[in-house]
Design a protein around this motif. Structure first.
Motif, PDB file in Angstrom:
ATOM      1  N   ASP A 109       0.806  -1.226   0.000  1.00 51.77           N
ATOM      2  CA  ASP A 109       0.000   0.000   0.000  1.00 51.77           C
ATOM      3  C   ASP A 109       0.841   1.279   0.000  1.00 51.77           C
ATOM      4  O   ASP A 109       0.296   2.371  -0.127  1.00 51.77           O
ATOM      5  CB  ASP A 109      -1.000   0.019   1.165  1.00 51.77           C
ATOM      6  N   GLN A 110       2.183   1.159   0.129  1.00 51.50           N
ATOM      7  CA  GLN A 110       3.038   2.327   0.078  1.00 51.50           C
ATOM      8  C   GLN A 110       4.346   1.995  -0.637  1.00 51.50           C
ATOM      9  O   GLN A 110       4.737   0.826  -0.726  1.00 51.50           O
ATOM     10  CB  GLN A 110       3.348   2.850   1.489  1.00 51.50           C
ATOM     11  N   ALA A 134      -0.189  10.243  -2.317  1.00 48.54           N
ATOM     12  CA  ALA A 134      -0.303   9.960  -0.880  1.00 48.54           C
ATOM     13  C   ALA A 134      -0.797   8.533  -0.644  1.00 48.54           C
ATOM     14  O   ALA A 134      -0.312   7.839   0.255  1.00 48.54           O
ATOM     15  CB  ALA A 134      -1.242  10.966  -0.227  1.00 48.54           C
ATOM     16  N   ARG A 135      -1.751   8.112  -1.439  1.00 53.34           N
ATOM     17  CA  ARG A 135      -2.264   6.740  -1.403  1.00 53.34           C
ATOM     18  C   ARG A 135      -1.992   6.151  -2.778  1.00 53.34           C
ATOM     19  O   ARG A 135      -2.833   6.234  -3.681  1.00 53.34           O
ATOM     20  CB  ARG A 135      -3.765   6.726  -1.074  1.00 53.34           C
ATOM     21  N   CYS A 138      -4.693   1.455  -5.377  1.00 47.37           N
ATOM     22  CA  CYS A 138      -6.151   1.483  -5.268  1.00 47.37           C
ATOM     23  C   CYS A 138      -6.603   0.593  -4.109  1.00 47.37           C
ATOM     24  O   CYS A 138      -6.387  -0.627  -4.137  1.00 47.37           O
ATOM     25  CB  CYS A 138      -6.772   1.009  -6.579  1.00 47.37           C
ATOM     26  N   SER A 139      -7.222   1.178  -3.109  1.00 47.61           N
ATOM     27  CA  SER A 139      -7.676   0.402  -1.951  1.00 47.61           C
ATOM     28  C   SER A 139      -8.747  -0.610  -2.338  1.00 47.61           C
ATOM     29  O   SER A 139      -8.836  -1.693  -1.746  1.00 47.61           O
ATOM     30  CB  SER A 139      -8.208   1.346  -0.870  1.00 47.61           C
ATOM     31  N   GLY A 159      -1.038  -4.734   3.347  1.00 47.42           N
ATOM     32  CA  GLY A 159      -0.350  -3.511   3.718  1.00 47.42           C
ATOM     33  C   GLY A 159       1.144  -3.719   3.850  1.00 47.42           C
ATOM     34  O   GLY A 159       1.609  -4.768   4.287  1.00 47.42           O
ATOM     35  N   THR A 161       5.197  -1.397   2.950  1.00 47.38           N
ATOM     36  CA  THR A 161       5.940  -0.451   2.132  1.00 47.38           C
ATOM     37  C   THR A 161       6.958  -1.193   1.277  1.00 47.38           C
ATOM     38  O   THR A 161       7.749  -1.986   1.776  1.00 47.38           O
ATOM     39  CB  THR A 161       6.666   0.581   3.016  1.00 47.38           C
ATOM     40  N   ARG A 199      -1.137   6.040 -12.009  1.00 48.16           N
ATOM     41  CA  ARG A 199      -1.934   7.103 -11.395  1.00 48.16           C
ATOM     42  C   ARG A 199      -2.137   8.248 -12.376  1.00 48.16           C
ATOM     43  O   ARG A 199      -3.242   8.780 -12.509  1.00 48.16           O
ATOM     44  CB  ARG A 199      -1.237   7.580 -10.114  1.00 48.16           C
ATOM     45  N   ALA A 260     -12.490   4.686  -5.183  1.00 44.50           N
ATOM     46  CA  ALA A 260     -11.304   5.248  -4.534  1.00 44.50           C
ATOM     47  C   ALA A 260     -10.778   6.482  -5.252  1.00 44.50           C
ATOM     48  O   ALA A 260      -9.820   7.098  -4.792  1.00 44.50           O
ATOM     49  CB  ALA A 260     -10.210   4.191  -4.457  1.00 44.50           C
ATOM     50  N   CYS A 262      -9.448   6.710  -8.374  1.00 46.81           N
ATOM     51  CA  CYS A 262      -8.328   6.535  -9.306  1.00 46.81           C
ATOM     52  C   CYS A 262      -8.644   7.035 -10.712  1.00 46.81           C
ATOM     53  O   CYS A 262      -7.768   7.575 -11.404  1.00 46.81           O
ATOM     54  CB  CYS A 262      -7.935   5.063  -9.382  1.00 46.81           C
TER      55      CYS A 262
END
Length: 293
Positions: A109-110, A134-135, A138-139, A159, A161, A199, A260, A262
């Motif tokens: 997620d990061q 920042a995010r 896509c959640s 989750g 990094t 993105r 989300a 996107c």
């Protein structure tokens, strides 16, 4: 070009060990042109059940292209031109945590981007844009990937990094320990600038990092033979193909633009005044940014 609110088209970018999706029907390999150069390979178009899918081997069939020489802009631009609305990225990675053992799938997620030799944006002089990272994933895709992995019995961690390094060499021990001190969970060479470009292209992006080893920080790392790592890589690739088949019908149910956000990442992102924009660059960005141009 398929609009974001229409029926989803699922794109899959396959990393090490994932060079095709055998379960697709009506398959055809086809070249997709891009104004940003040559993509890694032809695209594999097909259907899984009633879901349109497009597959791209990130390194090319036969693993011909090293991470630093992948044309990430051409890959994402061509996927956009092919109508792709959501991307599932699968890639091999090293782990920085004991609990994330080889065979574990990490739903990233990061990112921390330590790459230095790659084109990282579609935009530039003549048309400037700034999108939020920042995010960076896509959640909604992350939720679907996690649930599908758990249903399949794949060891999965939601989750984390991802430290993107330039490569092609692996980390020194000092670098590995530094990245661990930063709180990173996994390390790889390919998810950046891929996620940034997705993105900018307003394509949902979900990243599955498949652990093959413990990088070089682990006390037992040097005792692990290459053959063992390759065996894990192949097992991960099999799991990745099953995961893609399980998650595609879930993602195919989307009826509106991504919840989300996107598919609207370029809202308010363009900075250059319309009368100051470079017409040639505007034309080049017709697929990526056509919605806002």
């Amino acid at each position: 070009m398929v609009q974001a609110a229409t029926k989803p088209v699922i794109g899959v970018i396959g990393g090490s060990g994932v060079y095709e999706i055998e379960a697709l029907t009506n398959k055809r390999w086809q070249r997709v042109e891009s104004g940003f150069g040559e993509p890694s390979d032809d695209f594999l178009f097909g259907q899984f059940e009633d879901i349109e899918m497009v597959f791209l081997p990130r390194h090319g069939r036969g693993h011909r292209i090293p991470p630093s020489e992948i044309n990430y802009r051409a890959n994402i631009d061509a996927l956009k031109r092919a109508g792709v609305t959501e991307i599932i990225s699968v890639s091999a990675c090293g782990s920085f945590e004991e609990k994330l053992s080889p065979g574990t799938f990490v739903i990233v997620d990061q990112f921390i981007d330590q790459t230095i030799a790659r084109h990282k944006s579609f935009f530039g002089s003549g048309l400037v844009a700034h999108v939020s990272m920042a995010r960076p994933v896509c959640s909604r895709l992350g939720d679907a990937l996690e649930n599908a992995a758990r249903n399949l019995g794949i060891p999965v961690s939601r989750g984390g990094t991802y430290l993107a390094m330039e490569g092609p060499q692996f980390s020194s021990l000092a670098e590995s320990e530094l990245y661990r001190s930063w709180g990173c969970q996994v390390i790889g060479m390919t998810n950046m600038p891929e996620a940034k470009l997705a993105r900018e292209a307003e394509i949902c992006y979900g990243a599955v990092a498949m652990v093959t080893d413990y990088d070089c920080w682990h006390s037992d790392h040097e005792a692990v033979e290459v053959s063992a790592i390759l065996q894990v890589l192949m097992q991960n690739a099999d799991g990745a193909r099953e995961l893609v088949k399980a998650v595609a019908p879930i993602l195919g149910k989307r009826m509106t633009s991504c919840s989300a956000g996107c598919h609207h990442a370029l809202d308010n992102a363009l900075i250059t005044a319309p009368d100051a924009r470079d017409p040639a660059l505007v034309q080049k960005l017709k697929a990526v940014a056509g919605r806002v141009l």
